[in-house]
Design an enzyme around this catalytic site. Structure first.
Site, mmCIF file in Angstrom:
data_model
loop_
_atom_site.group_PDB
_atom_site.id
_atom_site.type_symbol
_atom_site.label_atom_id
_atom_site.label_comp_id
_atom_site.label_asym_id
_atom_site.label_seq_id
_atom_site.Cartn_x
_atom_site.Cartn_y
_atom_site.Cartn_z
ATOM 1 N N ASP A 13 0.826 -1.181 0.028
ATOM 2 C CA ASP A 13 0.009 -0.186 -0.031
ATOM 3 C C ASP A 13 0.837 1.199 -0.003
ATOM 4 O OD1 ASP A 13 -1.978 -1.946 0.128
ATOM 5 O OD2 ASP A 13 -2.793 -1.304 1.931
ATOM 6 N N LYS B 199 -6.726 -4.692 -3.252
ATOM 7 C CA LYS B 199 -7.394 -5.457 -1.873
ATOM 8 C C LYS B 199 -8.390 -4.400 -1.424
ATOM 9 C CE LYS B 199 -3.545 -4.352 1.186
ATOM 10 N NZ LYS B 199 -4.153 -3.403 2.208
ATOM 11 N N CYS C 173 -2.146 -2.649 7.813
ATOM 12 C CA CYS C 173 -2.219 -3.436 6.382
ATOM 13 C C CYS C 173 -0.986 -4.358 6.513
ATOM 14 C CB CYS C 173 -2.150 -2.768 5.173
ATOM 15 S SG CYS C 173 -3.871 -1.889 5.039
HETATM 16 N N1 TIU Z 1 -2.867 0.354 4.310
HETATM 17 C C1 TIU Z 1 -3.274 0.664 5.491
HETATM 18 O O1 TIU Z 1 -2.410 0.245 6.553
HETATM 19 N N2 TIU Z 1 -4.370 0.922 5.626
HETATM 20 C C2 TIU Z 1 -4.936 1.921 6.646
HETATM 21 O O2 TIU Z 1 -5.862 2.439 6.682
HETATM 22 N N3 TIU Z 1 -3.945 2.178 7.468
HETATM 23 C C3 TIU Z 1 -3.932 3.118 8.543
HETATM 24 O O3 TIU Z 1 -3.034 3.051 9.475
HETATM 25 N N4 TIU Z 1 -5.152 3.942 8.480
#
Ligand code: TIU
Length: 224
Positions: free
Chosen positions: A24, A129, A162
């Site tokens: 991400d 995802k 994530c």
């Molecule tokens: N990619 C991921 O970690 N999504 C989130 O929403 N992370 C947060 O820390 N908010």
């Protein structure tokens, strides 16, 4: 086999059966005006991870590892976004709302793209995802099995959301997991530290962690 100085113990892997997973590293989390900022976070904190993730990606490409990029994203009609997730976070911009980088966390929007320095190249996998974990509703498990992958090296953001969820999902599926400590970041430094500690506690209950320099030294020693 390559053996890396890691915690809680040395970590060995066969590069032919190993993939780098970059979680991400998308504008939604790293730049102002995206999902991370909409949740009330200071996104500049995550930018500290970019140089190490850039170097890790370069190392993986040099050494011929399979590279997998994930993006947290939802379909434009939000049919893959649970109401509980839509309702979450702080009032203000929510998933699907228009923002300065297009609709927040929606597949194909500018904000949903991986940051330019980490852009995927031909042959690398891009996994969209809808959840925090990379195995939920993605079909990734079948693809990894077909490819004979047994070890996953993790990087990306955010460490305790994530990245950790994906690592736990991978651990439950039998993958050997290594998280690169300096190639991951959280909006909350204390959460990053706790996550690194809980992964390696109890003899590596979720997996191993190592510094990028340790991985690079081990890989260059074996395959200069
Ligand atoms: N990619 C991921 O970690 N999504 C989130 O929403 N992370 C947060 O820390 N908010």
């Amino acid at each position: 086999m390559i053996s890396v100085q890691a915690k809680p113990a040395a970590f060995s892997f066969d590069p032919a059966r190993t993939a780098l997973v970059i979680i991400d590293m998308q504008r939604d989390f790293l730049e102002p005006g995206g999902f991370g900022a909409a949740l009330g976070n200071d996104v500049s904190v995550l930018q500290a991870s970019i140089p190490a993730v850039d170097s890790l990606l370069a190392l993986a490409r040099e050494q011929g590892l399979l590279v997998i990029h994930t993006r947290e994203s939802h379909l434009p009609d939000l049919s893959d976004c649970p109401v509980a997730k839509l309702e979450g976070g702080k009032p203000g911009l929510r998933i699907g709302d228009p923002g300065p980088m297009g609709r927040i966390l929606i597949r194909g929007e500018p904000g949903n793209q991986i940051i330019p320095s980490l852009s995927p190249i031909d042959g690398e996998w891009v996994i969209d995802k809808p959840g925090k974990g990379m195995f939920y509703a993605t079909g990734l498990e079948d693809r990894l099995r077909a490819q004979g992958i047994e070890t996953l090296i993790f990087a990306g953001v955010t460490t305790e959301v994530c990245v950790q969820t994906s690592m736990r999902e991978a651990s439950d599926r039998g993958y050997r997991c290594l998280l690169i400590e300096d190639a991951t970041e959280s909006y909350f430094p204390a959460f990053k530290q706790s996550t690194l500690e809980m992964i390696i506690a109890q003899g590596g209950i979720v997996g191993h962690t190592a510094r990028l320099t340790a991985l690079r030294a081990a890989m260059n020693e074996e395959r200069p």
